[in-house]
Design an enzyme around this catalytic site. Structure first.
Site, PDB file in Angstrom:
ATOM      1  N   HIS A 165      48.604  54.469  37.000  1.00  0.00           N
ATOM      2  CA  HIS A 165      47.391  53.766  36.549  1.00  0.00           C
ATOM      3  C   HIS A 165      46.292  54.246  37.493  1.00  0.00           C
ATOM      4  CE1 HIS A 165      45.144  49.794  35.748  1.00  0.00           C
ATOM      5  NE2 HIS A 165      44.560  50.267  36.832  1.00  0.00           N
TER       6      HIS A 165
ATOM      7  N   ASP B  39      49.614  49.913  25.412  1.00  0.00           N
ATOM      8  CA  ASP B  39      49.232  49.045  26.536  1.00  0.00           C
ATOM      9  C   ASP B  39      49.170  47.588  26.046  1.00  0.00           C
ATOM     10  OD1 ASP B  39      48.554  48.111  29.044  1.00  0.00           O
ATOM     11  OD2 ASP B  39      46.593  49.085  29.128  1.00  0.00           O
TER      12      ASP B  39
ATOM     13  N   HIS C 265      54.317  52.210  26.811  1.00  0.00           N
ATOM     14  CA  HIS C 265      53.495  51.353  27.682  1.00  0.00           C
ATOM     15  C   HIS C 265      53.286  49.985  27.036  1.00  0.00           C
ATOM     16  CE1 HIS C 265      49.902  51.337  30.700  1.00  0.00           C
ATOM     17  NE2 HIS C 265      50.311  50.109  30.482  1.00  0.00           N
TER      18      HIS C 265
ATOM     19  N   HIS D  56      46.800  55.398  30.072  1.00  0.00           N
ATOM     20  CA  HIS D  56      45.532  54.991  29.420  1.00  0.00           C
ATOM     21  C   HIS D  56      44.263  55.698  29.908  1.00  0.00           C
ATOM     22  CE1 HIS D  56      45.614  52.487  32.977  1.00  0.00           C
ATOM     23  NE2 HIS D  56      46.443  51.610  32.473  1.00  0.00           N
TER      24      HIS D  56
ATOM     25  N   HIS E 149      53.645  45.607  27.802  1.00  0.00           N
ATOM     26  CA  HIS E 149      53.878  44.531  28.773  1.00  0.00           C
ATOM     27  C   HIS E 149      54.586  43.402  28.036  1.00  0.00           C
ATOM     28  CE1 HIS E 149      51.329  46.302  31.960  1.00  0.00           C
ATOM     29  NE2 HIS E 149      50.609  46.764  30.950  1.00  0.00           N
ATOM     30  N   LEU E 150      55.829  43.114  28.447  1.00  0.00           N
ATOM     31  CA  LEU E 150      56.593  42.064  27.752  1.00  0.00           C
ATOM     32  C   LEU E 150      56.511  40.699  28.443  1.00  0.00           C
ATOM     33  CD1 LEU E 150      59.808  43.853  26.410  1.00  0.00           C
ATOM     34  CD2 LEU E 150      57.844  43.034  25.123  1.00  0.00           C
ATOM     35  N   ARG E 151      56.042  40.673  29.686  1.00  0.00           N
ATOM     36  CA  ARG E 151      55.758  39.405  30.399  1.00  0.00           C
ATOM     37  C   ARG E 151      56.979  38.603  30.842  1.00  0.00           C
ATOM     38  NH1 ARG E 151      50.928  41.323  31.472  1.00  0.00           N
ATOM     39  NH2 ARG E 151      49.374  41.111  29.836  1.00  0.00           N
TER      40      ARG E 151
ATOM     41  N   ASN F 224      41.273  46.943  30.912  1.00  0.00           N
ATOM     42  CA  ASN F 224      41.183  47.818  32.075  1.00  0.00           C
ATOM     43  C   ASN F 224      42.088  49.025  31.849  1.00  0.00           C
ATOM     44  OD1 ASN F 224      40.513  48.806  34.566  1.00  0.00           O
ATOM     45  ND2 ASN F 224      42.080  47.614  35.655  1.00  0.00           N
TER      46      ASN F 224
ATOM     47  N   ASP G 240      51.931  50.193  37.235  1.00  0.00           N
ATOM     48  CA  ASP G 240      50.829  49.923  36.302  1.00  0.00           C
ATOM     49  C   ASP G 240      50.216  48.536  36.489  1.00  0.00           C
ATOM     50  OD1 ASP G 240      49.131  50.647  34.040  1.00  0.00           O
ATOM     51  OD2 ASP G 240      50.103  48.938  33.100  1.00  0.00           O
TER      52      ASP G 240
END
Ligand code: ZN
Length: 441
Positions: free
Chosen positions: A179, A307, A60, A232, A62-64, A280, A152
């Site tokens: 999520h 995350d 999990h 999460h 986030h590479l953006r 979150n 997610d």
């Protein structure tokens, strides 16, 4: 090459003892005692007093990229991962454009091949635009290389859509990561709903916002007999439901983040509205944190996932209500979790299984083991080095961490990917020039 005299920790072989590792090309050839005397001609790395562990797997991240390169790129995200000890990461689909079709999946894979330091496994969106209305191009994305499905950032609100997603997922043999958040109860909330939130004058997100959707997901998995993975988990109530589901043999798995294991809403209160504590699901109460740790110990929680959610300064330097959610977590995860686990009486080997073979199993990839024949993805870790978290030294573009200034014990000294060092710490015991460089082609 030989790594000699290190303490090898490998959950797949259940070993925690001093041994040598012989690496030939990109594979682990032998693991055992006395290899350095048997193969004196090999280049040797002295690992005395250091731990050798499989490269970590994060399911999990986030590479953006594409779309939010000012927050993180595949290049900087994989540098952060390598520096944190990860050799495989699965990246979420909430990019711009969303990874809901094969051209975005292909872009991520190609970019990771060109610029990444480690393995990047894309997760495809379950629904188009993460809107929860129409299915994404699941079959085509599967052919292009996604390893899981997830919206997610958003829940799949409509149960009938979730049913379709699960049925397609079964057909294409893809895990579904949900999520869990009921937006009607969490709407406008920025902090855990309770005494502290009220004292801070911030709108709350109650635990039931998460647990009610966890309950729905469990019942769907039971009915359709399709596995579902809960992202999460943050509350005791969700844990109680997942424990029940596991006793019933329902195919549900779940993950917890390092920050939900390490922090509570009280830490946010003490931080005086530091937006780096805004996540979150929100940081919950001590009772929840204890329940998460116990569930990790018992095996109710299957894995630990970062995350990792890097943000630019602007997204956090605003009023608490408007700040973006998330923590830049890859570079602090391992020492943090070993420390928190140690306090709770969880062995390093148990912790490590939740960061290697367990997430690999859920994703359906063979990673996270040091068994002979495996890819030589491994890390060398100094369990005794104490350091202070300085986000300005992060490889990640995201400097958003609530752990700035915190002293941690344990540091990754080197990360090997396919047998080549992609990360060497600036203070490494071999006096080698530090690197954080592209993976070998
Ligand atoms: Zn999420």
């Amino acid at each position: 090459m030989i790594l000699n005299g290190g303490t090898v920790l490998d959950p797949s072989m259940k070993v925690h003892e001093v041994m040598d590792i012989l690496i030939t090309d990109d594979r682990i050839e032998k693991v055992g005692p006395g290899l350095s005397t048997q193969f004196p001609e090999e280049e040797a790395f002295d690992c005395t007093d250091l731990w050798i562990m499989p490269g970590l797997v994060d399911m999990h991240t986030h590479l953006r990229e594409p779309g939010y390169e000012y927050k993180e790129t595949i290049r900087t995200g994989t540098q952060a991962a390598a520096a944190g000890g990860f050799t495989t990461i699965a990246c979420m689909a909430n990019t711009l454009p969303v990874n809901d079709n094969p051209s975005v999946t292909r872009y991520i894979r190609e970019k990771a091949d060109e610029e990444g330091l480690i393995e990047v496994l894309p997760i495809g969106a379950a629904t188009k635009g993460l809107k929860g209305e129409q299915l994404a191009e699941i079959g085509l994305m599967r052919e292009t290389g996604i390893v899981a499905l997830s919206d997610d950032g958003f829940p799949i609100r409509d149960a009938e859509i979730l049913r379709l997603v699960l049925e397609y997922a079964r057909r294409f043999d893809l895990p579904v990561i949900d999520h869990c958040e009921d937006l009607s109860t969490s709407k406008g909330g920025v902090v855990h709903e309770g005494k502290m939130g009220t004292r801070m004058g911030l709108r709350g997100i109650p635990c039931v916002s998460e647990s009610s959707v966890v309950a729905r997901d469990i019942l769907m998995a039971q009915w359709l007999k399709v596995p579902i993975h809960i992202a999460h988990v943050s509350c005791k109530a969700s844990i109680d439901l997942i424990r029940w589901a596991k006793t019933q043999g329902i195919p549900v798995t779940c993950e917890v983040t390092p920050h939900h294991l390490a922090l509570t809403v009280d830490d946010l209160f003490l931080s005086k509205y530091d937006t780096n504590f805004k996540v979150n699901p929100p940081l919950r109460e001590e009772e929840d944190r204890k329940a998460l740790l116990n569930a990790l110990k018992e095996g109710i929680i299957d894995c630990i996932a970062t995350d990792h959610a890097p943000h630019d300064t602007q997204s956090k330097m605003v009023e608490f209500d408007y700040a973006s959610n998330g923590i830049s977590g890859l570079e602090t995860a391992l020492p943090l979790i070993l420390e928190v686990g140690n306090e709770a009486g969880i062995s390093p080997l148990n912790i490590l299984s939740k960061m290697t073979i367990e997430p690999a199993r859920i994703l359906g990839v063979e990673r996270g083991a040091l068994t002979p024949g495996s890819l030589a993805n491994l890390i060398i870790f100094d369990p005794d080095e104490t350091w202070v978290v300085n986000p300005q030294e992060f490889f990640s573009k995201g400097k958003n961490t609530p752990f700035a200034g915190r002293s941690l014990t344990g540091r990754v000294k080197a990360t090997f990917y396919h047998g080549k060092a992609v990360f060497l710490d600036k203070k490494n015991p071999w006096g080698l020039t530090p690197i954080c460089t592209r993976k070998p082609s």
